[in-house]
Structure formats: C-alpha cells, structure tokens
Motif scaffolding. Structure first.
Motif, PDB file in Angstrom:
ATOM      1  N   SER A 271       0.696  -1.232  -0.048  1.00  0.00           N
ATOM      2  CA  SER A 271       0.174  -0.017   0.022  1.00  0.00           C
ATOM      3  C   SER A 271       0.955   1.580  -0.001  1.00  0.00           C
ATOM      4  O   SER A 271       2.220   0.880   0.253  1.00  0.00           O
ATOM      5  CB  SER A 271      -0.885   0.027   1.286  1.00  0.00           C
ATOM      6  N   GLY A 272       0.307   2.320  -0.282  1.00  0.00           N
ATOM      7  CA  GLY A 272       1.176   3.733   0.185  1.00  0.00           C
ATOM      8  C   GLY A 272       2.182   3.757  -0.944  1.00  0.00           C
ATOM      9  O   GLY A 272       2.030   3.763  -2.219  1.00  0.00           O
ATOM     10  N   ILE A 273       3.054   4.516  -0.424  1.00  0.00           N
ATOM     11  CA  ILE A 273       4.118   4.893  -1.197  1.00  0.00           C
ATOM     12  C   ILE A 273       4.937   3.393  -1.589  1.00  0.00           C
ATOM     13  O   ILE A 273       5.427   3.400  -2.838  1.00  0.00           O
ATOM     14  CB  ILE A 273       5.366   5.510  -0.365  1.00  0.00           C
ATOM     15  N   GLY A 274       5.020   2.427  -0.860  1.00  0.00           N
ATOM     16  CA  GLY A 274       5.526   1.274  -1.443  1.00  0.00           C
ATOM     17  C   GLY A 274       5.013   0.715  -2.646  1.00  0.00           C
ATOM     18  O   GLY A 274       5.738  -0.003  -3.833  1.00  0.00           O
ATOM     19  N   ALA A 275       3.740   0.595  -2.617  1.00  0.00           N
ATOM     20  CA  ALA A 275       2.848   0.177  -3.805  1.00  0.00           C
ATOM     21  C   ALA A 275       3.056   0.988  -4.971  1.00  0.00           C
ATOM     22  O   ALA A 275       3.135   0.503  -6.016  1.00  0.00           O
ATOM     23  CB  ALA A 275       1.237   0.040  -3.489  1.00  0.00           C
ATOM     24  N   ALA A 276       3.141   2.209  -4.783  1.00  0.00           N
ATOM     25  CA  ALA A 276       3.189   3.160  -5.761  1.00  0.00           C
ATOM     26  C   ALA A 276       4.593   2.798  -6.733  1.00  0.00           C
ATOM     27  O   ALA A 276       4.717   2.979  -7.883  1.00  0.00           O
ATOM     28  CB  ALA A 276       3.268   4.731  -5.430  1.00  0.00           C
ATOM     29  N   VAL A 277       5.644   2.786  -5.741  1.00  0.00           N
ATOM     30  CA  VAL A 277       6.937   2.487  -6.195  1.00  0.00           C
ATOM     31  C   VAL A 277       7.352   1.255  -7.138  1.00  0.00           C
ATOM     32  O   VAL A 277       7.654   1.112  -8.128  1.00  0.00           O
ATOM     33  CB  VAL A 277       7.976   2.280  -5.260  1.00  0.00           C
ATOM     34  N   ALA A 278       6.190   0.225  -6.515  1.00  0.00           N
ATOM     35  CA  ALA A 278       6.428  -1.071  -7.063  1.00  0.00           C
ATOM     36  C   ALA A 278       5.803  -1.113  -8.391  1.00  0.00           C
ATOM     37  O   ALA A 278       5.958  -1.813  -9.391  1.00  0.00           O
ATOM     38  CB  ALA A 278       5.674  -2.105  -6.114  1.00  0.00           C
ATOM     39  N   ARG A 279       4.503  -0.253  -8.365  1.00  0.00           N
ATOM     40  CA  ARG A 279       3.955  -0.107  -9.785  1.00  0.00           C
ATOM     41  C   ARG A 279       4.583   0.358 -10.979  1.00  0.00           C
ATOM     42  O   ARG A 279       4.669   0.114 -11.832  1.00  0.00           O
ATOM     43  CB  ARG A 279       2.628   0.798  -9.578  1.00  0.00           C
ATOM     44  N   ARG A 280       5.220   1.332 -10.476  1.00  0.00           N
ATOM     45  CA  ARG A 280       6.330   2.074 -11.404  1.00  0.00           C
ATOM     46  C   ARG A 280       7.303   1.123 -11.968  1.00  0.00           C
ATOM     47  O   ARG A 280       7.485   1.191 -13.185  1.00  0.00           O
ATOM     48  CB  ARG A 280       7.013   3.276 -10.842  1.00  0.00           C
ATOM     49  N   LEU A 281       8.000   0.349 -11.075  1.00  0.00           N
ATOM     50  CA  LEU A 281       9.105  -0.270 -11.683  1.00  0.00           C
ATOM     51  C   LEU A 281       8.520  -1.777 -12.257  1.00  0.00           C
ATOM     52  O   LEU A 281       8.898  -2.187 -13.308  1.00  0.00           O
ATOM     53  CB  LEU A 281       9.787  -1.016 -10.352  1.00  0.00           C
TER      54      LEU A 281
END
Length: 229
Positions: free
Chosen positions: A11-21
């Motif tokens: 969730s949150g920042i970690g999920a956003a980073v994972a989605r980008r990569l």
C-alpha cells in the motif's frame, strides 16, 4: 533487467514504487510479513517474487531467509515499510517502543546486512524512505521520531562504509502523505482526514524512482518532499 527488493509494497508509497518499476518490466522481489500477504502481493504484481519475514521480529529474519531462495543480484533495496504509535513519553510502554524500533530501524538494518553482498556485486542502491520525523521530533511522536532519526544515522553510516564498494545510499524524507498510516495518525489525533491536503504517494514514488535512475556519476544523498498545498 534491474532487480529491486521492496518492503511495504502492499500500500501507499511502497505500492506506488512497485507499480512504477513493475510497469517498465523490472524484476521485483517484494517483502511480505507472512504467506497470506505474499499471496496478495503476487496477485497484485504478476511475475514478482516474494520474500517472507516478519519485520516486527528482526531476530528471526535470518532464519526465515535461510528457508527461501534469495536473489543472486540486487540492484536496489527500497525500505518503505513502517509503523507508528503515537503517545507521550510518560505513556508509551516498552512494547510500543520495541515495535517501532524493530520495524522502522532494526529490521531495515538486518535486511541491508543480508543483501549487501548482492548489492556490492551490482554496485547497487539502498533507498531508505524516512520521514519528516527523521529530521525533527514533535510532541507525541517520540518513539517514531527516534526510530526515524536512527534510520538517518544508519543511512549516513552505510553511505560512508559502502562508498568504496560502489553502493549508493539515499534517504527520502516525505512530509505527510496520503497513505493508510496517515489515516491512522489522524484517527489517533482525533482529526478529520482529507487526503487532498497531503502528498500523493505517486509523487513520492516519482522522487524515489528519479534517485534510482540517476546516472552513476551522481548520487542523491538526502531528499526532502513536502506537501505543496
């Protein structure tokens, strides 16, 4: 293809980073606290590998990892997972202190220790998603801020120790961000939560990916991200 190990990808920042990569085809190794969470992450990010271990019990991470296949090379280790329990110093119990120090500081140190050999091979990058509380401490934030001040010290020392091995180290200090943690903070403080007032996790992810993608002739050491509204 780069390999990224990420904590807090649910969730949150970690999920956003994972989605980008994930969207650009990079290989992800996503940390999960238990098998159930690992199954959820695998469904959320098809093709990603998972690594199970409870950050709240860092003494057992080594045992947990010894029973799983570890990546042979790590280009980026992104520490995002964190917990917060507000309370005045006169009220916080040792349990509250231990929980926040374990998850926010000791577990990142232990994960980094385990992945340093792989990071050195690829001259990789360690990113610590810290907090504005890692730079200052406010009333009722003592344990959380102490863990985040410690995380800054960990990053600063690691940067000096691993510079000769080509490992880059970045600390990111987001201000209040619209995440589930922020919802919990508002509930604890008895305040109305309005996500529009705070930083979008995608904006923090943009800064993290920028630091990761920076050419090898430069390094971002410390990056502060504040709400623009």
């Amino acid at each position: 293809m780069a390999t990224h190990v990420i904590t807090g990808a649910g969730s949150g920042i970690g999920a956003a980073v994972a989605r980008r990569l994930h969207a650009r085809g990079d290989e992800l190794v996503l940390h999960a606290r238990d098998a159930g969470r690992a199954k959820e992450l695998a469904a959320q990010f098809p093709g990603a590998r998972t690594l199970v271990g409870d950050l709240a019990d860092p003494d057992r991470l080594s045992w947990a990892f010894s029973h799983q296949k570890m990546p042979e090379r790590v280009d980026t280790l992104v520490h995002v997972a964190g917990v917060v329990d507000l309370g005045q110093v006169g009220e916080l119990t040792p349990k509250a202190w231990h929980h926040q120090l374990n998850v926010n500081l000791i577990a990142p140190a232990e994960l980094t220790r385990h992945f340093l050999p792989q990071l050195r091979v690829g001259k990789g990058h360690v990113v610590f998603v810290n907090s504005g509380s890692g730079l200052r401490a406010n009333a009722e934030w003592s344990a959380y801020a102490a863990s985040k001040h410690g995380l800054k010290a960990l990053a600063d020392a690691l940067r000096l120790e691993e510079h000769g091995n080509g490992v880059r180290v970045t600390s990111v200090y987001p201000g209040r961000t619209a995440t589930p943690m922020q919802v919990k903070v508002h509930q604890a403080q008895g305040e109305e939560y309005d996500a529009e007032r705070w930083i979008d996790p995608e904006s923090v992810a943009t800064t993290i990916v920028m630091a990761i993608d920076l050419p090898r002739d430069a390094e971002v050491n410390d990056l502060t991200v504040r709400p623009g509204r």
